[in-house]
Design an enzyme around this catalytic site. Structure first.
Site, short mmCIF file in Angstrom:
data_model
loop_
_atom_site.label_atom_id
_atom_site.label_comp_id
_atom_site.label_asym_id
_atom_site.label_seq_id
_atom_site.Cartn_x
_atom_site.Cartn_y
_atom_site.Cartn_z
N CYS A 118 -4.02 18.32 -30.99
CA CYS A 118 -2.81 18.83 -31.64
C CYS A 118 -2.91 18.67 -33.16
O CYS A 118 -3.16 17.58 -33.66
CB CYS A 118 -1.60 18.06 -31.11
SG CYS A 118 -0.06 18.41 -31.99
N CYS B 34 3.59 13.47 -36.69
CA CYS B 34 3.84 12.82 -35.40
C CYS B 34 2.95 11.60 -35.27
O CYS B 34 1.76 11.66 -35.60
CB CYS B 34 3.54 13.78 -34.25
SG CYS B 34 3.89 13.07 -32.62
N CYS C 125 -2.17 12.95 -30.56
CA CYS C 125 -2.96 13.65 -29.54
C CYS C 125 -4.09 14.42 -30.23
O CYS C 125 -3.86 15.09 -31.24
CB CYS C 125 -2.08 14.60 -28.74
SG CYS C 125 -0.68 13.75 -27.99
N SER D 237 10.47 18.72 -24.85
CA SER D 237 9.09 18.45 -24.45
C SER D 237 8.67 17.09 -24.98
O SER D 237 8.85 16.79 -26.15
CB SER D 237 8.18 19.54 -25.01
OG SER D 237 6.82 19.26 -24.72
N ASN E 287 -4.66 26.38 -28.32
CA ASN E 287 -4.58 27.16 -29.56
C ASN E 287 -5.47 26.51 -30.61
O ASN E 287 -5.37 25.32 -30.87
CB ASN E 287 -3.14 27.22 -30.05
CG ASN E 287 -2.30 28.09 -29.13
OD1 ASN E 287 -2.65 29.23 -28.84
ND2 ASN E 287 -1.21 27.54 -28.63
N CYS F 171 11.78 27.33 -31.63
CA CYS F 171 11.04 26.09 -31.40
C CYS F 171 11.27 25.20 -32.63
O CYS F 171 10.95 25.60 -33.75
CB CYS F 171 9.55 26.43 -31.25
SG CYS F 171 8.46 25.00 -31.20
N SER G 68 4.23 16.62 -21.26
CA SER G 68 2.87 16.99 -21.62
C SER G 68 1.89 16.11 -20.85
O SER G 68 1.50 15.05 -21.33
CB SER G 68 2.67 16.82 -23.13
OG SER G 68 3.50 17.73 -23.83
N LEU G 69 1.54 16.54 -19.68
CA LEU G 69 0.65 15.73 -18.84
C LEU G 69 -0.81 15.91 -19.26
O LEU G 69 -1.52 14.98 -19.55
CB LEU G 69 0.85 16.08 -17.36
CG LEU G 69 0.32 15.05 -16.38
CD1 LEU G 69 1.02 13.71 -16.54
CD2 LEU G 69 0.46 15.55 -14.94
N HIS G 70 -1.26 17.15 -19.25
CA HIS G 70 -2.57 17.54 -19.77
C HIS G 70 -3.79 16.98 -19.05
O HIS G 70 -4.92 17.39 -19.37
CB HIS G 70 -2.71 17.25 -21.27
CG HIS G 70 -1.68 17.93 -22.12
ND1 HIS G 70 -1.30 19.25 -21.95
CD2 HIS G 70 -0.93 17.48 -23.16
CE1 HIS G 70 -0.38 19.56 -22.83
NE2 HIS G 70 -0.12 18.51 -23.58
N CYS H 222 1.87 26.77 -30.31
CA CYS H 222 1.89 25.36 -29.89
C CYS H 222 0.71 24.62 -30.46
O CYS H 222 -0.42 25.05 -30.32
CB CYS H 222 1.77 25.26 -28.37
SG CYS H 222 3.21 25.74 -27.48
N GLY I 151 6.36 16.73 -33.90
CA GLY I 151 6.98 15.44 -33.59
C GLY I 151 7.24 15.20 -32.13
O GLY I 151 7.24 16.12 -31.31
N GLU I 152 7.48 13.95 -31.82
CA GLU I 152 7.77 13.52 -30.44
C GLU I 152 9.27 13.21 -30.37
O GLU I 152 9.73 12.18 -30.87
CB GLU I 152 6.92 12.30 -30.10
CG GLU I 152 7.31 11.59 -28.83
CD GLU I 152 7.51 12.51 -27.62
OE1 GLU I 152 6.68 13.39 -27.37
OE2 GLU I 152 8.54 12.34 -26.93
N GLU J 244 8.32 22.40 -39.75
CA GLU J 244 8.33 23.81 -39.40
C GLU J 244 9.15 24.12 -38.16
O GLU J 244 9.34 23.26 -37.30
CB GLU J 244 6.89 24.27 -39.13
CG GLU J 244 5.99 24.06 -40.32
CD GLU J 244 4.52 24.32 -40.03
OE1 GLU J 244 3.83 24.77 -40.95
OE2 GLU J 244 4.07 24.08 -38.91
#
Ligand code: SAH
Ligand code: SF4
Length: 346
Positions: A111, A104, A108, A186, A285, A97, A209-211, A328, A154-155, A84
């Site tokens: 996600c 992926c 995570c 990202s 989200n 985006c 992406s620390l989070h 996201c 994806g990464e 997408e």
């Protein structure tokens, strides 16, 4: 199968001289979807191109407009796999985006893409075509999409070579001619690849992406945190900052009761001291089956206030396209009506 033209860097395009320029112009500046439309090329040449190359890797596209003006594109690839992109028109700029993978492998836990598992890497052309198709669908020139974020499925740094080729095509003047300052990559935070990226000829903006500011919390939500420490990630970020001279963004999804304690805001501020950075707080989200909920508005504000008081530049990202499942972390081939697409990533 015929080679896919969009996988090629502009320097590798077939034809020569002004014919080559015409072809590049049709592909990247006008954004046409077929060789037949390239009407300043002789018919015989168009037929040759048609015989030797394919211009699309998509067998089907579904479009999901959101009430806020953004549109999610669900692309089905030639092997039936799906991924997408999301187009977000703002008053002063249009942002896209894009995905770099089907699914992926990073997994995570907050996600939706991570829950899908890994399908496969996208080729450079499959990344580029997401932009070209969306522009065509909107009736705009590809060049009108000035901002791009690698924040879809994806990464990107686990599909390093193809992502970099795609970035080079985006930035090349005979390609999409985008500005490096308007392309943001990202990553979940892979130190080796970040340092490698710092040494490349393209220096896009980097978002990490620390989070979580503490290892214990980070490991509970991001599996790759077991392999890569926060310290290692910050060292790599420093190197990227030093070489690129760009501010590094740290993304921080606000997950209620997980990473939103006020001591975590203090710890985050300690960690980022001295680094030219920016923190982007992202309200979580929701997606069907998620084990997390977003922090409350008041908690996000309190977290924000601490960072701000400590002199850390901070903003809150208001994700667009939530009602189309396009925000996201919601990209998982779900239709906005909740029906899942037939084909899964894995
Ligand atoms: N794989 C890359 C890029 C794609 S994800 C990465 O992880 O950075 C883009 C951003 O959305 C990342 O910061 C990711 O952590 C965040 N994200 C994922 N799921 C989310 C969710 N449910 N709510 C808010 N942000 C989410
Ligand atoms: Fe992959 Fe990024 Fe989702 Fe993690 S947040 S699973 S790295 S797409």
């Amino acid at each position: 199968m015929k080679p896919y033209l969009l996988d090629l860097h502009p320097d590798q395009y077939p034809l020569s001289g002004y014919r080559r320029n015409q072809l590049l112009e049709w592909v990247f500046k006008r954004g046409v979807g077929s060789f037949g439309e390239m009407d300043n090329l002789p018919k015989a040449l168009r037929d040759d191109l048609e015989r030797d190359y394919r211009l699309s890797a998509f067998s089907k596209v579904e479009t999901f407009p959101s009430s806020d003006g953004s549109t999610k594109y669900l692309y089905t690839l030639l092997d039936g796999r799906q991924m997408e992109a999301v187009l977000m028109p703002y008053a002063d700029r249009t942002t896209i985006c894009v995905s770099t993978m089907v699914g992926c492998p990073a997994g995570c836990s907050f996600c939706a893409t991570g829950k899908l598992g890994f399908g496969r890497n996208l080729s450079a052309g499959e990344v580029i075509e997401q932009i070209l198709y969306a522009a065509r669908d909107q009736g705009i020139a590809p060049g009108a999409i000035r901002n791009l974020v690698f924040m879809g499925m994806g990464e990107p740094l686990l599909n390093y070579d193809n992502t970099l080729t795609a970035a080079r095509i985006m930035l090349h003047e005979d390609g999409l001619g985008m500005s490096q300052r308007r392309v943001t990559l990202s990553t979940v935070g892979l130190p080796k690849q970040i340092v490698k990226l710092a040494g490349e000829d393209v220096t896009v903006k980097l978002a990490i992406s620390l989070h979580a500011p503490d290892e214990e919390t980070r490991k509970t939500i991001i599996p790759t945190a077991h392999a890569h420490t926060i310290h290692g990630i910050l060292e790599a970020a420093r190197e990227y900052q030093r070489r690129s001279k760009r501010r590094v963004t740290f993304e921080y999804a606000m997950l209620s009761g997980v990473n939103d304690a006020l001591w975590q805001a203090e710890l985050l501020a300690d960690l980022l001291k001295g680094l030219i950075s920016h923190v982007n707080l992202i309200p979580m989200n929701a997606w069907a089956g998620a084990d997390f909920t977003s922090s409350s508005e008041s908690r996000i504000q309190a977290f924000y206030d601490i960072l701000e008081a400590r002199g850390i530049p901070v903003s809150v990202r208001r994700s667009r396209g939530r009602d189309a499942g396009a925000a996201c972390g919601q990209l998982a081939l779900k239709r906005p009506d909740g029906r899942s697409s037939e084909i899964s990533a894995a």
